[in-house]
Design an enzyme around this catalytic site. Structure first.
Site, PDB file in Angstrom:
ATOM      1  N   ASP A  84       0.833  -1.206   0.000  1.00  0.00           N
ATOM      2  CA  ASP A  84       0.000   0.000   0.000  1.00  0.00           C
ATOM      3  C   ASP A  84       0.866   1.254   0.000  1.00  0.00           C
ATOM      4  O   ASP A  84       0.562   2.226  -0.699  1.00  0.00           O
ATOM      5  CB  ASP A  84      -0.916  -0.013   1.223  1.00  0.00           C
ATOM      6  N   ASP A 105      -6.737   4.600  -4.084  1.00  0.00           N
ATOM      7  CA  ASP A 105      -5.867   4.063  -3.042  1.00  0.00           C
ATOM      8  C   ASP A 105      -6.550   4.136  -1.680  1.00  0.00           C
ATOM      9  O   ASP A 105      -6.455   3.193  -0.876  1.00  0.00           O
ATOM     10  CB  ASP A 105      -4.555   4.840  -3.020  1.00  0.00           C
ATOM     11  N   ASP A 109      -7.504   1.003   0.739  1.00  0.00           N
ATOM     12  CA  ASP A 109      -7.085   0.975   2.145  1.00  0.00           C
ATOM     13  C   ASP A 109      -8.226   0.531   3.040  1.00  0.00           C
ATOM     14  O   ASP A 109      -8.048  -0.287   3.950  1.00  0.00           O
ATOM     15  CB  ASP A 109      -6.608   2.362   2.590  1.00  0.00           C
TER      16      ASP A 109
END
Length: 218
Positions: A84, A105, A109
């Site tokens: 990540d 993103d 997450d």
């Protein structure tokens, strides 16, 4: 490719002017991601993002198997967190950062944190506690996002419950439960880890709430 200091400054701008220097863990985590990104400059950040989600989801199966498999689950959680950060380092340091990628993103997450909560639950953490753990992973970032929509441009100092802390806490909890599984019930270790995470989440939410209250009042 940006230098490390330029990357950290750019990361800060993309994250509401949060300062990596406020947390040694966060700065160290970002530095590690940047170091790994340098030789992988040609790799697509999107591919790394997708891989990180798959790795996080894969941690649930060994967590359910229990025993020594919990060590593998903890390592998969750690790897997912590193991936990540790696995708962000590739995008920002490589000059490929975009608003679309930033939103994607952030969504990934949140999905990986669902996988973390599921992994804890299948080990034996009570359902409500596992759900609270997952919710407190989400809440600080949700508050920051809503504050940004309200016009707040600075989201305050880094708290005790940022993304690297969540990853480390989950990974150590699962891995530690596997290491002592022959002596201590893994469910007990996982429950203690989840409870500690929830406590940190409450503290971080309170910290952030005070910061945002001042910003929104001003």
């Amino acid at each position: 490719m940006l230098s490390r200091d330029e990357y950290l400054a750019a990361w800060s701008r993309w994250h509401g002017d949060a300062g990596p220097d406020d947390s040694r863990l966060v700065r160290g985590w970002l530095t590690l991601a940047y170091t790994l990104a340098r030789p992988l400059a040609g790799v697509s950040p999107l591919a790394v993002t997708a891989t990180g989600l798959l790795v996080a989801a894969a941690a649930v199966a060994p967590a359910a198997a229990g025993g020594g498999w919990l060590v593998a689950a903890g390592l998969l959680v750690a790897l997912s967190g590193l991936l990540d950060s790696l995708d962000g380092a590739l995008a920002i340091a490589g000059g490929r950062a975009s608003r679309r990628g930033f939103v994607l993103d952030s969504a990934v997450d949140r999905l990986t944190e669902v996988a973390y909560a599921l992994a804890l639950w299948v080990v034996g953490v009570p359902g409500l506690l596992a759900a609270a753990f997952g919710a407190l992973c989400w809440l600080p970032d949700y508050l920051r996002a809503r504050a940004g929509q309200a016009g707040v441009t600075e989201t305050g100092a880094i708290s005790v419950w940022e993304r690297p802390t969540r990853v480390v806490m989950t990974g150590l909890t699962l891995g530690g439960a596997g290491v002592v599984s022959g002596v201590v019930d893994p469910a007990v270790v996982a429950t203690l880890g989840a409870a500690t995470g929830c406590l940190l989440g409450v503290v971080a939410t309170a910290q952030l709430g005070l910061q945002l209250r001042r910003a929104l009042t001003d």
